[in-house]
Design an enzyme around this catalytic site. Sequence first.
Site, short mmCIF file in Angstrom:
data_model
loop_
_atom_site.label_atom_id
_atom_site.label_comp_id
_atom_site.label_asym_id
_atom_site.label_seq_id
_atom_site.Cartn_x
_atom_site.Cartn_y
_atom_site.Cartn_z
CG HIS A 202 -0.23 0.29 2.50
ND1 HIS A 202 0.39 -0.69 3.21
CD2 HIS A 202 -0.02 1.43 3.19
CE1 HIS A 202 0.94 -0.17 4.29
NE2 HIS A 202 0.72 1.11 4.30
C1 UD1 Z 1 -2.15 5.62 5.45
C2 UD1 Z 1 -0.87 6.20 6.07
C3 UD1 Z 1 0.24 5.16 6.02
C4 UD1 Z 1 -0.21 3.86 6.68
C5 UD1 Z 1 -1.51 3.39 6.05
C6 UD1 Z 1 -1.99 2.18 6.78
C7 UD1 Z 1 -0.50 8.62 5.75
C8 UD1 Z 1 0.25 9.64 4.99
N1 UD1 Z 1 -0.41 7.36 5.29
O1 UD1 Z 1 -1.90 5.36 4.09
O2 UD1 Z 1 1.37 5.65 6.74
O3 UD1 Z 1 0.79 2.90 6.48
O4 UD1 Z 1 -2.49 4.43 6.15
O5 UD1 Z 1 -2.90 1.44 6.05
O6 UD1 Z 1 -1.16 8.93 6.72
N2 UD1 Z 1 -9.30 4.46 1.25
C9 UD1 Z 1 -10.53 3.84 1.22
N3 UD1 Z 1 -11.09 3.47 2.41
C10 UD1 Z 1 -10.49 3.68 3.61
C11 UD1 Z 1 -9.24 4.31 3.63
C12 UD1 Z 1 -8.65 4.70 2.44
O7 UD1 Z 1 -11.11 3.63 0.16
O8 UD1 Z 1 -11.06 3.28 4.66
C13 UD1 Z 1 -8.67 4.82 -0.04
C14 UD1 Z 1 -9.00 6.21 -0.54
O9 UD1 Z 1 -9.10 6.17 -1.93
C15 UD1 Z 1 -7.78 7.01 -0.16
C16 UD1 Z 1 -6.66 5.98 -0.26
O10 UD1 Z 1 -7.25 4.75 0.13
O11 UD1 Z 1 -7.56 8.13 -0.96
C17 UD1 Z 1 -5.46 6.28 0.63
O12 UD1 Z 1 -5.87 6.41 2.01
P1 UD1 Z 1 -5.02 7.34 3.02
O13 UD1 Z 1 -5.55 7.18 4.39
O14 UD1 Z 1 -4.88 8.72 2.50
O15 UD1 Z 1 -3.57 6.72 2.94
P2 UD1 Z 1 -3.10 5.21 3.08
O16 UD1 Z 1 -2.50 4.81 1.78
O17 UD1 Z 1 -4.19 4.38 3.65
N1 UDP Z 2 -3.67 -6.00 8.71
C1 UDP Z 2 -4.99 -6.43 8.93
N2 UDP Z 2 -5.71 -6.85 7.85
C2 UDP Z 2 -5.22 -6.87 6.58
C3 UDP Z 2 -3.89 -6.41 6.37
C4 UDP Z 2 -3.16 -5.98 7.45
O1 UDP Z 2 -5.46 -6.44 10.06
O2 UDP Z 2 -5.92 -7.29 5.65
C5 UDP Z 2 -2.88 -5.55 9.88
C6 UDP Z 2 -1.52 -6.18 10.00
O3 UDP Z 2 -1.58 -7.39 10.71
C7 UDP Z 2 -0.72 -5.10 10.73
C8 UDP Z 2 -1.35 -3.81 10.28
O4 UDP Z 2 -2.59 -4.17 9.66
O5 UDP Z 2 -0.92 -5.20 12.13
C9 UDP Z 2 -0.46 -3.12 9.29
O6 UDP Z 2 -1.12 -2.02 8.79
P1 UDP Z 2 -0.72 -1.37 7.40
O7 UDP Z 2 0.10 -2.34 6.61
O8 UDP Z 2 -1.98 -0.88 6.81
O9 UDP Z 2 0.11 -0.11 7.84
P2 UDP Z 2 1.65 0.13 8.23
O10 UDP Z 2 2.00 -0.82 9.31
O11 UDP Z 2 2.45 -0.05 6.99
O12 UDP Z 2 1.66 1.55 8.67
#
Ligand code: UD1
Ligand code: UDP
Length: 368
Positions: A202
């Site tokens: 992601h």
């Molecule tokens: C965010 C965090 C990242 C973290 C990740 C965990 C920042 C800058 N990034 O990235 O550090 O590792 O969360 O998963 O804060 N979206 C949905 N549904 C949701 C959430 C997101 O559809 O519930 C989609 C939207 O199109 C959105 C995109 O995902 O624009 C990105 O979501 P966003 O929260 O901005 O960043 P992440 O890539 O999730």
């Molecule tokens: N995770 C989850 N369901 C999923 C994928 C990941 O519960 O389908 C959990 C995973 O076990 C870990 C956390 O989400 O604890 C990691 O989150 P993510 O990779 O979104 O963010 P990051 O750690 O890179 O900030």
Amino acid sequence: MKVLIISGTRPQFIKLSPVIREMIEKKVDFTHLHTGQHYDKNMSDKIFEDLDIPYPDFNLAVGSGSHAYQTGEMMKGIETFIQERAFDLVLVPGDTNSTLAGALSAVKLHLPVIHLEAGLRSHDWKMPEEINRIVVDRISSLLITPTDDGVENLLAEGVPKDWIYRCGDTMVDSILYASNKAKRLSLKLPFPSKQYFLATMHRAENVDDSKKLKAIIEIFSNAPYPVVFSIHPRTLKNFQTFGLFKELKESSNIYLIEPQGYLNFANLLTNAVGLITDSGGLQKEAFILGIPAITLRTTTEWVESVAQGANRLCGLEKECIYTAFSEIKDGKFEVPSNHPYGNGKAGREIVSEIIRRWENNEIIFPSE
Ligand code: UD1
Ligand code: UDP
């Protein structure tokens, strides 16, 4: 002591859960504010259910957008929220935009900030998370760090030694809690245990680039076992936008699943032969559970997992990835049994330390 906890994303809820359970146990007066950064059921509500913590008291429902939009909207909401109530301390976990917005809003209203998971550095300033970590650490009053590397980074950046609290990582508490609870779940997959890879991707630097998404399809298609791919909403959206979703879906070696609740996911990870990821938290969870990890990034803030041989930092270099695939298939990729992330009691230790420092007037608002 009245504490405001601010979070908004899946990994933050996971990091916080042991602290919240302990605050409830110790009857700490806390309020939990959800920024609304993550909002799909499995990215938000299901995580609270699976980890037995209450849904946050309030939700700002900020949702998605550019960095400036999202952070700005959160700050507006958080500022008003704080002004309408009285808090002594603000606690923010991790390195997301919710972390940054929470810490900045609090410090500008002269509230001391506690940063949970301070000190981590990938040294890659193009990662939005790296900027968030550096800024939040600079304005925090208590910096709780889970690694020796974290302590060194903070000292090198001039943080007073007394403001740093080194203890275990709360994700150890969470993954042990979940993998224990998940034992009663059956594996809902068409593959036997230890005969599939589990994958997540992601990071913006990987999934916002169509060439990299194409490379990911090729790599997963060439893995020696089927790849169960939990597809983050950002990644799904980008595969669709770049017209690559059909190719992804039709690869016979890729098994797509939607984001899973935490218990299901812990179960999938425990039974996987290996992990392919660019997640931060998953690099540690795999080490803790003894699962070999291949990280499709060129830097990591979890440097000890690489140094100790539990995690291969490959970026999208095919030779590195395919060598790791072969070693996993041949049983030659051994994960050391002693991980350095703590004993699963971090939540308890952190809450005791916050109370102790508060009672001794040791959490001081930063000044010159
Ligand atoms: C965010 C965090 C990242 C973290 C990740 C965990 C920042 C800058 N990034 O990235 O550090 O590792 O969360 O998963 O804060 N979206 C949905 N549904 C949701 C959430 C997101 O559809 O519930 C989609 C939207 O199109 C959105 C995109 O995902 O624009 C990105 O979501 P966003 O929260 O901005 O960043 P992440 O890539 O999730
Ligand atoms: N995770 C989850 N369901 C999923 C994928 C990941 O519960 O389908 C959990 C995973 O076990 C870990 C956390 O989400 O604890 C990691 O989150 P993510 O990779 O979104 O963010 P990051 O750690 O890179 O900030």
